[in-house]
Write a protein that holds these residues in place. Structure first.
Motif, PDB file in Angstrom:
ATOM      1  N   GLY A 181       1.075  -1.281   0.197  1.00 23.36           N
ATOM      2  CA  GLY A 181      -0.139  -0.317   0.142  1.00 23.36           C
ATOM      3  C   GLY A 181       1.223   1.106  -0.422  1.00 23.36           C
ATOM      4  N   THR A 182       0.201   2.365   0.319  1.00 23.14           N
ATOM      5  CA  THR A 182       0.747   3.909  -0.101  1.00 23.14           C
ATOM      6  C   THR A 182       1.599   3.831   1.861  1.00 23.14           C
ATOM      7  OG1 THR A 182      -0.730   4.385   0.750  1.00 23.14           O
ATOM      8  CG2 THR A 182      -0.952   4.761  -1.397  1.00 23.14           C
ATOM      9  N   SER A 215       0.530   2.965   5.877  1.00 24.06           N
ATOM     10  CA  SER A 215       1.265   2.870   7.148  1.00 24.06           C
ATOM     11  C   SER A 215       0.823   3.785   8.558  1.00 24.06           C
ATOM     12  CB  SER A 215       2.763   2.506   6.477  1.00 24.06           C
ATOM     13  OG  SER A 215       3.537   3.968   6.570  1.00 24.06           O
ATOM     14  N   LEU A 216       0.261   4.983   7.947  1.00 27.69           N
ATOM     15  CA  LEU A 216      -0.037   5.625   9.367  1.00 27.69           C
ATOM     16  C   LEU A 216      -1.118   5.978   9.858  1.00 27.69           C
ATOM     17  CD1 LEU A 216       1.859   9.277   8.053  1.00 27.69           C
ATOM     18  CD2 LEU A 216       2.609   7.056  10.462  1.00 27.69           C
ATOM     19  N   SER A 217      -2.267   5.173   8.908  1.00 31.73           N
ATOM     20  CA  SER A 217      -3.744   5.113   8.529  1.00 31.73           C
ATOM     21  C   SER A 217      -3.828   4.791  10.385  1.00 31.73           C
ATOM     22  CB  SER A 217      -4.090   4.218   7.835  1.00 31.73           C
ATOM     23  OG  SER A 217      -5.608   4.040   8.156  1.00 31.73           O
ATOM     24  N   GLY A 218      -4.155   3.502  10.927  1.00 34.44           N
ATOM     25  CA  GLY A 218      -4.681   2.847  12.271  1.00 34.44           C
ATOM     26  C   GLY A 218      -3.863   4.175  12.985  1.00 34.44           C
ATOM     27  N   LEU A 233      -2.315   2.723 -10.762  1.00 28.75           N
ATOM     28  CA  LEU A 233      -1.262   4.275  -9.715  1.00 28.75           C
ATOM     29  C   LEU A 233       0.230   3.873  -9.923  1.00 28.75           C
ATOM     30  CD1 LEU A 233      -3.770   4.778  -6.536  1.00 28.75           C
ATOM     31  CD2 LEU A 233      -3.880   6.400  -8.411  1.00 28.75           C
ATOM     32  N   MET A 234       0.354   5.226 -10.437  1.00 24.15           N
ATOM     33  CA  MET A 234       2.033   5.141 -10.128  1.00 24.15           C
ATOM     34  C   MET A 234       2.724   6.471  -9.291  1.00 24.15           C
ATOM     35  SD  MET A 234       2.220   4.243 -14.118  1.00 24.15           S
ATOM     36  CE  MET A 234       0.449   4.066 -14.111  1.00 24.15           C
ATOM     37  N   GLU A 235       3.541   5.930  -8.562  1.00 20.85           N
ATOM     38  CA  GLU A 235       3.953   7.121  -7.928  1.00 20.85           C
ATOM     39  C   GLU A 235       5.699   7.101  -8.132  1.00 20.85           C
ATOM     40  OE1 GLU A 235       3.241   7.542  -4.979  1.00 20.85           O
ATOM     41  OE2 GLU A 235       1.323   6.528  -4.212  1.00 20.85           O
ATOM     42  N   GLY A 236       5.980   8.795  -7.783  1.00 19.39           N
ATOM     43  CA  GLY A 236       7.795   8.794  -8.585  1.00 19.39           C
ATOM     44  C   GLY A 236       7.853   9.470 -10.120  1.00 19.39           C
ATOM     45  N   VAL A 237       5.855   9.580 -11.271  1.00 15.07           N
ATOM     46  CA  VAL A 237       6.933   9.962 -12.074  1.00 15.07           C
ATOM     47  C   VAL A 237       7.323  11.156 -12.845  1.00 15.07           C
ATOM     48  CG1 VAL A 237       5.144   9.917 -14.292  1.00 15.07           C
ATOM     49  CG2 VAL A 237       4.760   8.360 -12.633  1.00 15.07           C
ATOM     50  N   THR A 238       7.339  11.108 -12.784  1.00 14.88           N
ATOM     51  CA  THR A 238       8.776  12.832 -13.199  1.00 14.88           C
ATOM     52  C   THR A 238       8.991  13.173 -14.662  1.00 14.88           C
ATOM     53  OG1 THR A 238      10.955  11.308 -13.064  1.00 14.88           O
ATOM     54  CG2 THR A 238      10.180  12.780 -10.953  1.00 14.88           C
ATOM     55  N   SER A 239       8.553  12.484 -15.389  1.00 16.57           N
ATOM     56  CA  SER A 239       7.873  13.227 -17.202  1.00 16.57           C
ATOM     57  C   SER A 239       7.653  12.361 -17.794  1.00 16.57           C
ATOM     58  CB  SER A 239       9.844  12.880 -17.749  1.00 16.57           C
ATOM     59  OG  SER A 239       9.985  11.495 -18.147  1.00 16.57           O
ATOM     60  N   SER A 240       7.032  13.023 -18.461  1.00 16.22           N
ATOM     61  CA  SER A 240       5.386  12.645 -19.793  1.00 16.22           C
ATOM     62  C   SER A 240       6.235  12.570 -21.377  1.00 16.22           C
ATOM     63  CB  SER A 240       4.507  14.138 -19.463  1.00 16.22           C
ATOM     64  OG  SER A 240       3.874  13.631 -20.642  1.00 16.22           O
ATOM     65  N   PRO A 241       6.052  11.511 -22.383  1.00 23.71           N
ATOM     66  CA  PRO A 241       5.252  10.602 -21.894  1.00 23.71           C
ATOM     67  C   PRO A 241       5.477   9.289 -20.146  1.00 23.71           C
ATOM     68  CG  PRO A 241       5.934  10.122 -23.761  1.00 23.71           C
ATOM     69  CD  PRO A 241       6.413  11.606 -23.231  1.00 23.71           C
ATOM     70  N   HIS A 242       4.967   8.968 -19.463  1.00 19.69           N
ATOM     71  CA  HIS A 242       5.544   7.366 -18.695  1.00 19.69           C
ATOM     72  C   HIS A 242       4.963   6.403 -19.255  1.00 19.69           C
ATOM     73  CE1 HIS A 242       6.937   6.491 -14.717  1.00 19.69           C
ATOM     74  NE2 HIS A 242       5.813   6.177 -15.133  1.00 19.69           N
ATOM     75  N   THR A 243       5.109   5.358 -19.174  1.00 17.26           N
ATOM     76  CA  THR A 243       4.970   3.888 -19.612  1.00 17.26           C
ATOM     77  C   THR A 243       4.150   3.432 -18.487  1.00 17.26           C
ATOM     78  OG1 THR A 243       6.657   3.746 -21.247  1.00 17.26           O
ATOM     79  CG2 THR A 243       5.539   1.544 -20.658  1.00 17.26           C
ATOM     80  N   CYS A 244       2.713   2.833 -18.806  1.00 17.39           N
ATOM     81  CA  CYS A 244       2.155   2.311 -17.961  1.00 17.39           C
ATOM     82  C   CYS A 244       2.818   0.998 -16.996  1.00 17.39           C
ATOM     83  CB  CYS A 244       1.107   2.189 -18.074  1.00 17.39           C
ATOM     84  SG  CYS A 244      -0.507   1.248 -16.737  1.00 17.39           S
ATOM     85  N   SER A 245       3.290   0.366 -15.835  1.00 15.22           N
ATOM     86  CA  SER A 245       3.062   0.242 -15.343  1.00 15.22           C
ATOM     87  C   SER A 245       1.798  -1.090 -15.358  1.00 15.22           C
ATOM     88  CB  SER A 245       3.833  -0.057 -13.858  1.00 15.22           C
ATOM     89  OG  SER A 245       2.918   0.917 -12.193  1.00 15.22           O
ATOM     90  N   GLY A 246       1.428  -0.408 -14.766  1.00 16.96           N
ATOM     91  CA  GLY A 246       0.140  -2.136 -15.294  1.00 16.96           C
ATOM     92  C   GLY A 246      -0.638  -2.936 -17.008  1.00 16.96           C
ATOM     93  N   CYS A 247      -1.127  -1.457 -18.396  1.00 12.77           N
ATOM     94  CA  CYS A 247      -1.443  -2.069 -18.895  1.00 12.77           C
ATOM     95  C   CYS A 247       0.550  -1.532 -20.302  1.00 12.77           C
ATOM     96  CB  CYS A 247      -2.541  -0.896 -19.681  1.00 12.77           C
ATOM     97  SG  CYS A 247      -2.256   0.238 -20.361  1.00 12.77           S
TER      98      CYS A 247
END
Lengths: 181, 339
Positions: free
Chosen positions: A61-62, A66-69, A130-144
């Protein structure tokens, strides 16, 4: 008529200011963003302030998860005059804000410091990854695997910008890489 | 004329969708002038409107009913997240069920009936062979979640907007035929946020004024507006989710197939206050007409040409027309003697 090219859903951030009258001063930060809240924390009396720091770990998870509880427990006993100050990456800011809202806070009680990095969280509009830490565009999707144009349209619920396939109309198109601001 | 549903046609693959002469005659052509400019073009949706027109009733059911319900089923099976309702919207969903069932049963008694005894309701939809009894307000007594149950029996997309702090939030909806916006991404957004990508209009104060108007809508006084874009092929699902499937359609156009492939896409948007939840029901009823059918009306043909020719570049871009705008204007010019 003055044309403002910015997309209206993109949040604007200002440096937080301490609200001295708060019954509880609650600070939440990622470990590398503490300096943004330090000056405010120093102005507080020790008894009325708490600081939660999210350390990167291996939990699923994000980072905010980890802080949620702990955050829910603190907020469930918090006085109605509680003020929440958050610092970190942009996705983290909105995750904490969304957790705080579900615990009963309202936006007026929450201040989000300008994100500590320009890196974005990205929502793939085709496969919802959802992808974290994206710094440039275009960006390759880690899912599809599609090549996504990173747009400025922002969803607070996801803490993310939207990504849309950039070459869907012409797969042969030559594309330039752009650093995100 | 009143429209009876005809057998299922497709909005994908072979695109067998077509409009009968009656459907063409009642098409809601959206341009009052030769130049299109943004405006807060909202007016009362007073029913009954002119007999047989798309404005006659709160909800329009026409010859494409079965086709659109079949298309919606395909989209939802492929991606169930095209329909969602946040937990706090349950009451608003039941408001919507009541409003839609009562309207349909009153306006189209040949197709729909509703009988109620206290909170025990029986609903019959003869077009889809549905007959269900349930307890009003108890979602566990429906075969599907309330938004999906009702949405699968209505033409057009639906959203329920929660009203708080003088703003409207997109907190529930069933969106399978959008003009390029994603419910999954936009969920929870405020009015100005979900219109974020629209060019020019923010600076003109359009959304600020529209929001003031919309938050003041009382129960029983719905309002409407028309919106439009162009779509290549009779494709209902022009969502960002499926854009990889339809993006190349735009590159398939030639001077010879513009009339057959380019469609004017018009949304009849109705906003209606819900009595219990104070939410707004936002219905987006989409009508598609091919340029070939559109130019059978000489007034429409001439005006369509002038509107496209004078469309500001920002709107050409925003509506995704960049690749074929010139081609469409050129093709339409043959129907405009003044050129």
């Amino acid at each position: 008529m003055q044309i403002d090219p910015s997309i209206k859903s993109r949040p604007k951030y200002v440096a937080p200011e301490l609200v001295a009258s708060a019954g509880l001063q609650l600070f939440v930060s990622e470990s590398d963003a503490g300096h943004l809240l330090e000056p405010l924390y120093r102005q507080c009396s020790e008894s009325g302030a708490q600081w939660l720091v999210a350390e990167p770990g291996n939990a699923p998870g994000t980072l905010a998860d980890s802080l949620s509880g702990y955050l829910q427990r603190v907020l469930s006993d918090a006085p109605v005059t509680t003020r929440l100050y958050v610092a970190g990456s942009e996705g983290f800011l909105w995750d904490i804000r969304n957790q705080a809202l579900s615990a009963g806070l309202v936006d007026e009680q929450i201040q989000l410091a300008p994100p500590v990095t320009k890196a974005r969280r990205l929502f793939c509009t085709h496969c919802y990854t959802l992808m974290e830490g994206v710094t440039s565009s275009p960006h390759t999707c880690s899912g599809c695997g599609r090549l996504l144009l990173v747009r400025d349209h922002f969803a607070r619920l996801h803490g993310a910008y939207v990504g849309v396939q950039i070459n869907a109309e012409d797969p042969e198109e030559q594309l330039e890489q752009e650093v995100l601001q | 004329m009143r429209m009876s549903p005809k057998p299922v046609q497709t909005f994908r693959d072979d695109f067998s969708y077509s409009n009968s002469p009656g459907a063409i005659a009642r098409f809601p052509f959206p341009f009052p002038d030769d130049e299109y400019r943004y405006s807060v073009n909202i007016e009362p949706h007073t029913t009954p409107g002119p007999e047989g027109s798309v404005y006659e009733f709160l909800l329009d059911i026409d010859e494409h009913y079965l086709s659109e319900m079949a298309e919606r089923d395909i989209v939802l099976k492929e991606n169930p997240q095209r329909c969602l309702a946040m937990p706090h919207m349950d009451l608003a969903c039941w408001d919507m069920i009541e409003r839609c069932m009562q309207s349909l049963a009153a306006d189209y008694p040949q197709h729909f009936s509703l009988s109620t005894e206290g909170d025990q309701w029986t609903w019959e939809n003869r077009l889809l062979n549905i007959k269900d009894s349930f307890t009003f307000g108890d979602s566990s007594t429906l075969p599907l979640p309330p938004m999906e149950y009702m949405g699968r029996q209505l033409q057009g997309d639906f959203a329920l907007l929660d009203q708080r702090d003088g703003d409207l939030f997109l907190d529930a909806g069933i969106v399978t035929c959008p003009a390029d916006w994603s419910l999954a991404f936009d969920a929870g957004m405020s009015f100005s946020e979900w219109h974020g990508p629209v060019p020019l209009a923010h600076e003109m104060g359009v959304f600020e004024r529209a929001l003031k108007y919309l938050t003041a809508i009382p129960v029983g006084r719905p309002v409407r507006r028309l919106n439009w874009t162009l779509t290549v092929n009779a494709r209902m699902d022009t969502s960002p989710e499926t854009y990889p499937n339809w993006g190349t359609d735009r590159a398939s156009l030639t001077a010879d197939n513009v009339g057959e492939k380019v469609h004017l896409r018009v949304e009849l948007q109705v906003l209606d206050r819900m009595p219990r939840s104070n939410a707004l029901m936002f219905s987006i009823r989409t009508f598609l007409i091919s340029f070939d059918d559109l130019v059978t009306n000489p007034d429409w043909a001439r005006r369509m040409h002038r509107v496209l020719k004078t469309l500001p570049p920002e709107l050409v871009e925003y509506k995704g027309l960049g690749r074929y705008h010139d081609l469409a204007v050129e093709w339409l010019s043959q129907y405009d003697p003044a050129n």
